[in-house]
Design an enzyme around this catalytic site. Structure first.
Site, short mmCIF file in Angstrom:
data_model
loop_
_atom_site.label_atom_id
_atom_site.label_comp_id
_atom_site.label_asym_id
_atom_site.label_seq_id
_atom_site.Cartn_x
_atom_site.Cartn_y
_atom_site.Cartn_z
N GLY A 1 -11.81 2.56 -3.74
CA GLY A 1 -12.55 1.51 -4.83
C GLY A 1 -12.39 0.07 -4.47
N GLY B 1 -10.82 -2.63 -5.03
CA GLY B 1 -9.61 -3.23 -5.21
C GLY B 1 -9.18 -5.11 -5.83
N ARG B 2 -10.42 -5.34 -5.56
CA ARG B 2 -10.90 -6.70 -5.96
C ARG B 2 -11.56 -7.47 -6.42
NH1 ARG B 2 -11.10 -10.37 -0.49
NH2 ARG B 2 -12.04 -8.47 0.88
N LYS C 1 -16.57 -10.85 -6.62
CA LYS C 1 -15.29 -10.38 -5.43
C LYS C 1 -14.22 -12.09 -5.33
CE LYS C 1 -15.00 -8.96 -0.56
NZ LYS C 1 -16.67 -9.39 0.92
N ASP D 1 -3.50 -7.82 -3.21
CA ASP D 1 -3.33 -9.16 -4.66
C ASP D 1 -4.88 -8.79 -5.37
OD1 ASP D 1 -4.97 -10.72 -2.72
OD2 ASP D 1 -3.59 -11.90 -2.27
N GLY D 2 -5.59 -8.53 -4.46
CA GLY D 2 -6.69 -8.78 -5.78
C GLY D 2 -7.53 -10.10 -5.04
N ARG E 1 -21.12 -11.80 -6.01
CA ARG E 1 -22.38 -11.10 -5.51
C ARG E 1 -23.50 -9.91 -5.92
NH1 ARG E 1 -19.51 -7.57 -0.42
NH2 ARG E 1 -18.89 -5.92 -1.77
N ASP F 1 -17.62 3.64 3.45
CA ASP F 1 -17.22 2.59 1.93
C ASP F 1 -17.93 1.76 2.12
OD1 ASP F 1 -14.98 2.11 3.42
OD2 ASP F 1 -14.36 0.30 2.72
N ASP G 1 -20.64 -6.06 2.75
CA ASP G 1 -19.16 -6.28 3.18
C ASP G 1 -18.48 -6.44 4.26
OD1 ASP G 1 -18.36 -5.77 0.73
OD2 ASP G 1 -17.22 -4.02 1.87
P1 AMP Z 1 -12.73 -4.26 3.39
O1 AMP Z 1 -12.06 -3.53 4.26
O2 AMP Z 1 -13.27 -5.00 2.25
O3 AMP Z 1 -14.53 -3.15 2.96
O4 AMP Z 1 -12.03 -3.47 2.02
C1 AMP Z 1 -11.43 -2.31 1.98
C2 AMP Z 1 -10.63 -1.78 0.99
O5 AMP Z 1 -9.92 -2.62 0.64
C3 AMP Z 1 -11.51 -1.76 -0.99
O6 AMP Z 1 -11.13 -0.93 -1.58
C4 AMP Z 1 -11.31 -3.33 -1.36
O7 AMP Z 1 -11.53 -2.90 -2.75
C5 AMP Z 1 -9.49 -3.34 -0.75
N1 AMP Z 1 -9.00 -4.64 -0.92
C6 AMP Z 1 -9.58 -5.27 0.41
N2 AMP Z 1 -8.66 -6.24 0.26
C7 AMP Z 1 -8.24 -6.19 -1.09
C8 AMP Z 1 -7.33 -7.23 -1.78
N3 AMP Z 1 -6.81 -8.54 -1.33
N4 AMP Z 1 -6.65 -6.86 -3.18
C9 AMP Z 1 -7.17 -5.18 -3.31
N5 AMP Z 1 -7.49 -4.40 -2.51
C10 AMP Z 1 -8.25 -4.98 -1.67
MG MG Z 2 -15.76 -2.79 2.03
#
Ligand code: AMP
Ligand code: MG
Length: 497
Positions: free
Chosen positions: A94, A96-97, A117, A129-130, A180, A262, A272
């Site tokens: 989902g 997350g940030r 983002k 930390d979002g 984005r 994802d 991404d």
């Molecule tokens: P990504 O590697 O960017 O494709 O992210 C994989 C998952 O980790 C996704 O669900 C992102 O929303 C979550 N995510 C990545 N960085 C953060 C962050 N700093 N805080 C919260 N969720 C994160």
């Molecule tokens: Mg991703």
């Protein structure tokens, strides 16, 4: 809050069709405000193409939107739910940030997701930390715009703001938010999520929505043709776009680095940008990502991983493909088995173009394979080899001087002689198929260092400028074509986004 007047001035024109999906697909919430937003990057040409007012958006009210401190009228911020296989392992993920502000409808009737983002924590943040760091957000800006310049389907970058707050990864960094723009953020993982946690009706709602949004011709056709299996058509349409996309990646030497399910969009856009990078020396085993120890996402593996990811999509779609599971599995397997072939068709067509070949001959395959195998043997630079052939300076390739190359070169000249098109046409085809430059890793790093460490954006602006039309073959671009010195290798990218 933004007033009606300002909406007209800025050009934002939001609709929120995603929020019409069943509730399990998202969580409504607002971004977490940030201390002191400052606009760092703004993409004027993208803004213009979306019918947005560049001037208004760069003013304080516009910037407040990019920072998540104001919600523009008509927007309905939400975090999207999705799952995904990360390095082969299934997880609930989902946004997350990130938050979807909504879909902007441009004056040209284009519907695009506007996503922030780095906008703060969401119910899907897990331990994160979002937030996002400035370096990685600028990196996404550069690479996504470079991909667009290369003519490859991609999400775009409209703006980057710094937040006035720090984020802590391996090091302390300025916090930043990237705006984005995407055809949508529907991922293979969104379907996996629906299949795992939704009802068949939830899954159907998502599939119908995706058809309507990205493949309206399939949706229309299936309305009049009862015999059409619309969900099988959806799978095949997604496969076709992925075959085209991955072929384009391979043709320019782009390595995504984290092709988790994802991170694969059903729209067919590259999405991404984490540990992605472009290959210098031609070697199918090339991996840049520090976390990809087994080379799962190596350059040469990307087409196979795409097929693997699409098989996960097919699995998720099974209940919609046929009432009887056995039949559904057969339909899915049949479809997926054609992916690699579909990919190769696209790749061969692209490779022919890179060599200035218009028509098809059976020996083209070995002509291409022989060139690549010579390149691998001597460690030739991928981009510059094709560039040298394009500008008719074979002496500039690392292959020059070997007997093998002399023979290959003669075969190639003879091959080009066996087509109706003139030598000038062939060269034109090569110029438009072989970029003069790619975003070389050391150039990207140099630009990011100047920006993040010194607050000097001029290095990045110049880089973005030469990358905006990589097929121009200007003298200035030649300066950016030099591969990194050997001491700068091996280059490593990090997920610490
Ligand atoms: P990504 O590697 O960017 O494709 O992210 C994989 C998952 O980790 C996704 O669900 C992102 O929303 C979550 N995510 C990545 N960085 C953060 C962050 N700093 N805080 C919260 N969720 C994160
Ligand atoms: Mg991703």
């Amino acid at each position: 809050m933004t007033t009606k007047n300002e909406r007209i001035e800025t050009g934002w024109n939001f609709d929120n069709s995603y929020s019409g999906l069943p509730k399990l697909f998202f969580s409504e919430l607002n971004p977490t405000p940030v201390r002191s937003p400052k606009l760092i990057m703004f993409n004027e040409s993208l803004a213009a193409s979306l019918g947005l007012d560049a001037k208004a958006l760069q003013g304080p009210d516009g910037v407040a939107v990019f920072a998540g401190n104001e919600i523009p009228e008509g927007a309905l911020p939400l975090a999207q739910a999705y799952a995904g296989h990360q390095f082969g392992y299934f997880n609930m993920l989902g946004d997350g940030r990130a938050l979807l502000l909504g879909e902007h409808i441009s004056p040209f009737d284009e519907r695009v997701d506007i996503q922030l983002k780095g906008s703060g924590r969401t119910p899907y943040s897990r331990r994160g930390d979002g937030r996002a760091g400035l370096g990685p957000m600028l990196r996404e800006y550069i690479i996504s715009e470079a991909m667009h310049g290369l003519g490859i389907a991609t999400t775009r970058s409209l703006a980057v703001v710094t937040t006035g707050e720090s984020v802590y990864r391996e090091i302390e960094q300025p916090g930043a938010i990237l705006t984005r723009v995407a055809a949508s953020h529907i991922r293979v993982g969104t379907f996996q999520y629906a299949a795992r946690w939704g009802t068949v009706e939830d899954l159907r709602a998502l599939a119908d929505y995706t058809l309507q949004r990205h493949f309206p011709e399939v949706a229309e056709r299936s309305k009049v043709d009862d015999a059409e299996n619309r969900y099988l058509s959806l799978l095949k349409a997604v496969m076709k776009r992925q075959a085209e996309l991955i072929a384009k990646w391979q043709l320019v030497g782009f390595i995504h680095g984290v092709m988790n399910t994802d991170n694969m969009a059903l729209s067919g856009e590259t999405i991404d940008y984490g540990p992605c990078a472009f290959m210098d020396t031609y070697d199918p085993a090339t991996v840049f990502s520090s976390i990809d120890a087994d080379g799962r996402y190596a350059y040469g593996n990307q087409p196979h991983i795409a097929a693997w990811n699409l098989a996960r999509l097919a699995e998720a779609l099974l209940p919609l493909l046929h009432d009887e599971e056995e039949q559904a599995v057969k339909l899915a397997e049949d479809a997926i088995s054609h992916f690699v072939e579909l990919y190769y068709e696209n790749w061969f067509a692209g490779m022919r173009a890179k060599l200035g070949i218009f028509n098809e001959e059976p020996e083209d395959e070995s002509l291409i394979e022989d060139l690549l195998s010579m390149m691998k043997k001597v460690g030739a630079d991928y981009t510059n080899t094709f560039r040298a052939l394009t500008v008719d300076k074979p002496e500039e390739t690392a292959l020059f001087g070997t007997e093998e190359f002399v023979q290959w070169y003669e075969l190639w000249q003879a091959r080009r002689g066996r087509q109706q098109e003139s030598a000038a046409d062939a060269q034109q085809l090569m110029r438009s198929s072989n970029p003069a430059l790619i975003p070389r890793n050391h150039r990207v790093e140099e630009a990011l260092e100047a920006a993040v460490q010194q607050g000097d954006y001029s290095v990045m602006e110049r880089l973005l400028d030469v990358l905006s039309n990589p097929y121009a073959h200007t003298p200035e671009q030649a300066n950016y074509a030099t591969p990194p010195v050997p001491s700068a290798r091996p280059y490593r990218t990090f997920c610490g986004t």
